[in-house]
Write a protein that holds these residues in place. Structure first.
Motif, PDB file in Angstrom:
ATOM      1  N   SER A  64       2.968   9.987  -2.439  1.00  0.00           N
ATOM      2  CA  SER A  64       1.858   8.924  -2.743  1.00  0.00           C
ATOM      3  C   SER A  64       2.023   7.576  -2.006  1.00  0.00           C
ATOM      4  O   SER A  64       1.068   6.734  -2.377  1.00  0.00           O
ATOM      5  CB  SER A  64       1.537   8.840  -4.245  1.00  0.00           C
ATOM      6  OG  SER A  64       2.772   8.223  -4.967  1.00  0.00           O
ATOM      7  N   HIS A  65       2.830   7.400  -1.353  1.00  0.00           N
ATOM      8  CA  HIS A  65       3.234   6.056  -0.635  1.00  0.00           C
ATOM      9  C   HIS A  65       3.906   6.269   0.724  1.00  0.00           C
ATOM     10  O   HIS A  65       5.188   6.313   0.604  1.00  0.00           O
ATOM     11  CB  HIS A  65       3.566   5.016  -1.822  1.00  0.00           C
ATOM     12  CG  HIS A  65       3.956   3.705  -1.012  1.00  0.00           C
ATOM     13  ND1 HIS A  65       3.784   2.531  -1.912  1.00  0.00           N
ATOM     14  CD2 HIS A  65       4.300   3.160   0.071  1.00  0.00           C
ATOM     15  CE1 HIS A  65       3.911   1.412  -1.147  1.00  0.00           C
ATOM     16  NE2 HIS A  65       4.456   1.872   0.256  1.00  0.00           N
ATOM     17  N   THR A  66       3.041   6.382   1.788  1.00  0.00           N
ATOM     18  CA  THR A  66       4.022   6.146   3.115  1.00  0.00           C
ATOM     19  C   THR A  66       3.317   5.400   4.019  1.00  0.00           C
ATOM     20  O   THR A  66       1.938   5.123   4.119  1.00  0.00           O
ATOM     21  CB  THR A  66       4.142   7.793   3.748  1.00  0.00           C
ATOM     22  OG1 THR A  66       2.895   7.942   4.296  1.00  0.00           O
ATOM     23  CG2 THR A  66       4.399   8.892   2.647  1.00  0.00           C
ATOM     24  N   HIS A  67       4.059   5.185   5.189  1.00  0.00           N
ATOM     25  CA  HIS A  67       3.521   4.151   6.313  1.00  0.00           C
ATOM     26  C   HIS A  67       3.808   4.998   7.619  1.00  0.00           C
ATOM     27  O   HIS A  67       4.723   4.415   8.314  1.00  0.00           O
ATOM     28  CB  HIS A  67       4.109   2.818   6.230  1.00  0.00           C
ATOM     29  CG  HIS A  67       4.154   1.973   5.016  1.00  0.00           C
ATOM     30  ND1 HIS A  67       3.014   0.839   4.874  1.00  0.00           N
ATOM     31  CD2 HIS A  67       4.587   2.029   3.775  1.00  0.00           C
ATOM     32  CE1 HIS A  67       3.329   0.472   3.568  1.00  0.00           C
ATOM     33  NE2 HIS A  67       4.297   1.106   3.234  1.00  0.00           N
ATOM     34  N   PRO A  68       3.229   6.186   7.854  1.00  0.00           N
ATOM     35  CA  PRO A  68       3.707   6.661   9.127  1.00  0.00           C
ATOM     36  C   PRO A  68       3.228   6.719  10.396  1.00  0.00           C
ATOM     37  O   PRO A  68       3.523   7.053  11.394  1.00  0.00           O
ATOM     38  CB  PRO A  68       3.680   8.340   8.705  1.00  0.00           C
ATOM     39  CG  PRO A  68       2.366   8.123   8.004  1.00  0.00           C
ATOM     40  CD  PRO A  68       2.267   6.919   7.062  1.00  0.00           C
ATOM     41  N   LEU A 234      -1.720  -1.157  -4.738  1.00  0.00           N
ATOM     42  CA  LEU A 234      -1.201  -2.095  -4.297  1.00  0.00           C
ATOM     43  C   LEU A 234       0.584  -2.197  -4.553  1.00  0.00           C
ATOM     44  O   LEU A 234       1.100  -1.588  -5.144  1.00  0.00           O
ATOM     45  CB  LEU A 234      -1.527  -3.540  -4.718  1.00  0.00           C
ATOM     46  CG  LEU A 234      -1.190  -4.035  -6.108  1.00  0.00           C
ATOM     47  CD1 LEU A 234      -1.101  -5.545  -6.373  1.00  0.00           C
ATOM     48  CD2 LEU A 234      -2.417  -3.283  -7.154  1.00  0.00           C
ATOM     49  N   HIS A 235       0.873  -2.871  -3.160  1.00  0.00           N
ATOM     50  CA  HIS A 235       2.322  -3.249  -3.150  1.00  0.00           C
ATOM     51  C   HIS A 235       2.789  -4.179  -4.065  1.00  0.00           C
ATOM     52  O   HIS A 235       1.979  -5.352  -4.066  1.00  0.00           O
ATOM     53  CB  HIS A 235       2.941  -3.652  -1.737  1.00  0.00           C
ATOM     54  CG  HIS A 235       3.176  -2.709  -0.826  1.00  0.00           C
ATOM     55  ND1 HIS A 235       1.875  -1.886  -0.458  1.00  0.00           N
ATOM     56  CD2 HIS A 235       4.327  -1.822  -0.184  1.00  0.00           C
ATOM     57  CE1 HIS A 235       2.273  -0.842   0.373  1.00  0.00           C
ATOM     58  NE2 HIS A 235       3.499  -1.110   0.511  1.00  0.00           N
ATOM     59  N   ALA A 236       3.257  -4.165  -5.241  1.00  0.00           N
ATOM     60  CA  ALA A 236       3.374  -5.094  -6.437  1.00  0.00           C
ATOM     61  C   ALA A 236       5.001  -5.664  -6.774  1.00  0.00           C
ATOM     62  O   ALA A 236       5.627  -4.632  -7.131  1.00  0.00           O
ATOM     63  CB  ALA A 236       2.612  -4.877  -7.565  1.00  0.00           C
ATOM     64  N   ASP A 257       2.975  -0.441  -6.798  1.00  0.00           N
ATOM     65  CA  ASP A 257       4.069   0.316  -6.220  1.00  0.00           C
ATOM     66  C   ASP A 257       5.368  -0.741  -6.209  1.00  0.00           C
ATOM     67  O   ASP A 257       5.022  -1.759  -5.715  1.00  0.00           O
ATOM     68  CB  ASP A 257       3.616   1.131  -4.985  1.00  0.00           C
ATOM     69  CG  ASP A 257       2.635   1.991  -5.078  1.00  0.00           C
ATOM     70  OD1 ASP A 257       1.871   2.082  -6.158  1.00  0.00           O
ATOM     71  OD2 ASP A 257       2.210   2.778  -4.282  1.00  0.00           O
ATOM     72  N   HIS A 258       6.584  -0.109  -6.100  1.00  0.00           N
ATOM     73  CA  HIS A 258       7.756  -0.809  -5.812  1.00  0.00           C
ATOM     74  C   HIS A 258       8.264  -1.289  -7.226  1.00  0.00           C
ATOM     75  O   HIS A 258       9.218  -0.603  -7.864  1.00  0.00           O
ATOM     76  CB  HIS A 258       7.630  -2.143  -4.997  1.00  0.00           C
ATOM     77  CG  HIS A 258       7.469  -1.547  -3.552  1.00  0.00           C
ATOM     78  ND1 HIS A 258       8.737  -1.030  -2.901  1.00  0.00           N
ATOM     79  CD2 HIS A 258       6.836  -1.717  -2.567  1.00  0.00           C
ATOM     80  CE1 HIS A 258       8.565  -0.781  -1.646  1.00  0.00           C
ATOM     81  NE2 HIS A 258       7.240  -1.292  -1.529  1.00  0.00           N
ATOM     82  N   LEU A 259       7.830  -2.631  -7.815  1.00  0.00           N
ATOM     83  CA  LEU A 259       8.045  -3.046  -9.090  1.00  0.00           C
ATOM     84  C   LEU A 259       9.348  -3.206  -9.329  1.00  0.00           C
ATOM     85  O   LEU A 259      10.042  -3.228 -10.483  1.00  0.00           O
ATOM     86  CB  LEU A 259       7.490  -1.987 -10.212  1.00  0.00           C
ATOM     87  CG  LEU A 259       6.001  -1.808  -9.949  1.00  0.00           C
ATOM     88  CD1 LEU A 259       5.573  -0.668 -10.988  1.00  0.00           C
ATOM     89  CD2 LEU A 259       5.215  -3.072 -10.302  1.00  0.00           C
ATOM     90  N   THR A 309       8.061   8.028  -1.224  1.00  0.00           N
ATOM     91  CA  THR A 309       9.082   7.858  -0.429  1.00  0.00           C
ATOM     92  C   THR A 309       9.043   6.376   0.247  1.00  0.00           C
ATOM     93  O   THR A 309      10.162   5.662   0.546  1.00  0.00           O
ATOM     94  CB  THR A 309       9.201   8.819   0.830  1.00  0.00           C
ATOM     95  OG1 THR A 309       8.065   8.683   1.535  1.00  0.00           O
ATOM     96  CG2 THR A 309       9.542  10.265   0.398  1.00  0.00           C
ATOM     97  N   ASP A 310       7.937   5.903   0.430  1.00  0.00           N
ATOM     98  CA  ASP A 310       7.844   4.914   1.198  1.00  0.00           C
ATOM     99  C   ASP A 310       8.186   4.660   2.616  1.00  0.00           C
ATOM    100  O   ASP A 310       8.268   3.840   3.233  1.00  0.00           O
ATOM    101  CB  ASP A 310       8.298   3.339   0.493  1.00  0.00           C
ATOM    102  CG  ASP A 310       7.906   2.082   1.195  1.00  0.00           C
ATOM    103  OD1 ASP A 310       6.847   1.997   1.661  1.00  0.00           O
ATOM    104  OD2 ASP A 310       8.631   1.060   0.989  1.00  0.00           O
ATOM    105  N   PHE A 311       8.144   5.987   3.168  1.00  0.00           N
ATOM    106  CA  PHE A 311       8.566   6.436   4.616  1.00  0.00           C
ATOM    107  C   PHE A 311       7.825   5.222   5.642  1.00  0.00           C
ATOM    108  O   PHE A 311       6.733   4.990   5.597  1.00  0.00           O
ATOM    109  CB  PHE A 311       8.012   7.632   5.086  1.00  0.00           C
ATOM    110  CG  PHE A 311       8.564   7.666   6.367  1.00  0.00           C
ATOM    111  CD1 PHE A 311       9.719   8.090   6.826  1.00  0.00           C
ATOM    112  CD2 PHE A 311       7.396   8.032   7.419  1.00  0.00           C
ATOM    113  CE1 PHE A 311      10.280   8.270   8.161  1.00  0.00           C
ATOM    114  CE2 PHE A 311       7.705   8.141   8.766  1.00  0.00           C
ATOM    115  CZ  PHE A 311       9.145   8.189   9.122  1.00  0.00           C
TER     116      PHE A 311
HETATM  117 FE    FE Z   1       5.221   0.209   1.318  1.00  0.00          FE
END
Ligand code: FE
Ligand code: NIG
Length: 402
Positions: A64-68, A234-236, A257-259, A309-311
């Motif tokens: 549910s969170h990637t930057h490909p 959001l990236h939080a 996300d992150h936290l 993953t945050d790939f």
């Molecule tokens: Fe990210």
């Protein structure tokens, strides 16, 4: 096409009503046109039936969170970190997200598609059947649109579902240095309307973090997106507490996300909301940091936790959710069952796909993985070691180990 899957050792799936993992032995599944229609001791036979060879079946995993969508790589930053620089220092010195921008801006859409397609297809073998993908390495109207068009094409052409997130607020591009509010205006006045007009994104994300976008700037962007029907996530609070979790609750984001640096006030805010807390322990690991997000505390506070993953080319090149599960159980305090829920049911909820994805159940997508394992524990246990035999999306095989 109709078919039956038989000879399944057991079906492991989260049960959202019982809110626990359920293991069903000796069941068969009947699938029609990519949808699960019947799960029973015996179901109708067809001439296309699949022998599961006494393997364990789980839902397909949801990242549910990637930057490909990027060009090139930032392996040089790994070397810089090895010699003692932090991710934040490298970013301040012109590396980081900004260093991925010029390559993407100079790339044709065809080239960007080709490289991004490789990134996406590379996840099939890890059991990912649904993938959220963000823009965010263009940071001009045209280059963000180009990135989102690539995501749309990938979703149309590839077999897995790719869900699109607009992340124009990933960083402040060099031409707006010292003029952050002007860049926020560009996002709100030009980028979001263009993205909405061309229906290129379902979600809008913001990097709400010290040095990037403040609470107020992020609020403005996410509220604008909402007006255009683009839902917030959001990236939080990735590196420092930046009020990101509170913002996620205030705008009713689907996910924060992150936290890693969430405060107790942030936890209280999430507790009172329906926001899913998405942990990305691969990033903490890849950046050589120690302050993993405290998933145990979040879950014990009554917050639902997903894992992703945050790939991306800078802070995490891991693209395997089974590996992320191991990091989450070893470092974020999750149980193995909670980690499994985090890559299936809770990930589906965070992407608004929980009505047709994330569990093995009648009327849900026939997205599943066949595993050469005896128990759930083996999924995170075989770190980077292939125990996935085959992967199916909407009833079609997309990967087979041979
Ligand atoms: Fe990210
Ligand atoms: O989620 N934090 C912001 N975005 C990415 C990093 C992207 C990059 O370094 O290129 C992340 O960690």
């Amino acid at each position: 096409m109709d078919f039956r899957i038989y000879n399944i050792k057991s079906i492991l799936s989260w049960d959202p009503i019982l809110d626990k993992l359920v293991c069903k032995d000796d069941k068969e599944i009947f699938i029609s046109n990519g949808i699960i229609k019947n799960i029973d001791n015996k179901v109708n036979q067809t001439s296309n039936d699949i022998d599961a060879q006494n393997l364990v079946l789980t839902p397909g995993f949801i990242d549910s969170h990637t930057h490909p969508i990027f060009i090139g790589n930032r392996a040089n930053e790994l070397a810089m970190r090895v010699s003692g620089k932090s991710y934040e220092q490298i970013a301040r010195q012109g590396g980081g997200i900004l260093s991925s921008i010029s390559d993407l801006r100079n790339s044709s859409i065809e080239n960007l598609y080709k490289i991004s397609e490789f990134n996406v297809c590379n996840v099939y073998k890890n059991g990912t059947t649904t993938l959220e993908a963000k823009s965010g390495y263009g940071l001009t109207v045209d280059d963000e649109i180009k990135s989102l068009e690539v995501i749309k094409l990938l979703n149309e052409k590839l077999q897995i579902e790719i869900i699109s997130t607009f992340l124009g607020a990933h960083a402040i591009p060099p031409e707006f240095e010292g003029k952050k509010d002007e860049y926020v205006d560009l996002i709100c006045d030009e980028m979001i309307p263009a993205v909405a007009e061309q229906q290129l994104a379902e979600f809008c994300d913001v990097f709400c973090e010290k040095g990037y976008f403040s609470y107020d700037q992020s609020l403005k962007i996410l509220e604008t997106a909402k007006k255009y029907g683009i839902m917030p996530r959001l990236h939080a609070d990735e590196f420092v507490d930046s009020n990101g979790a509170k913002l996620a609750a205030d705008v009713s984001a689907l996910s924060a996300d992150h936290l890693m640096a969430i405060s107790d006030d942030g936890i209280s805010a999430l507790k009172k909301s329906d926001v899913i807390a998405t942990l990305l322990p691969g990033t903490t690991f890849f950046l050589g940091k120690r302050n993993y997000a405290n998933g145990r505390k979040l879950i014990d506070s009554g917050i639902e936790v997903a894992l992703a993953t945050d790939f991306n080319p800078g802070s995490c090149t891991i693209n395997s959710l089974p590996m992320i599960m191991q990091l989450a159980v070893l470092h974020c305090g999750l149980t193995i069952e909670e980690a499994f829920k985090g890559v299936t049911w809770n990930a589906a909820k965070s992407l608004n796909r929980h009505l047709n994805n994330g569990v093995i159940k009648n009327e849900y997508n026939a997205d599943f993985i066949l595993w050469d394992i005896e128990s759930l524990d083996e999924i995170p246990y075989w770190f980077g070691n292939d125990r996935i035999v085959s992967v199916y999306k909407n009833g079609l095989q997309i990967y087979s180990r041979s």
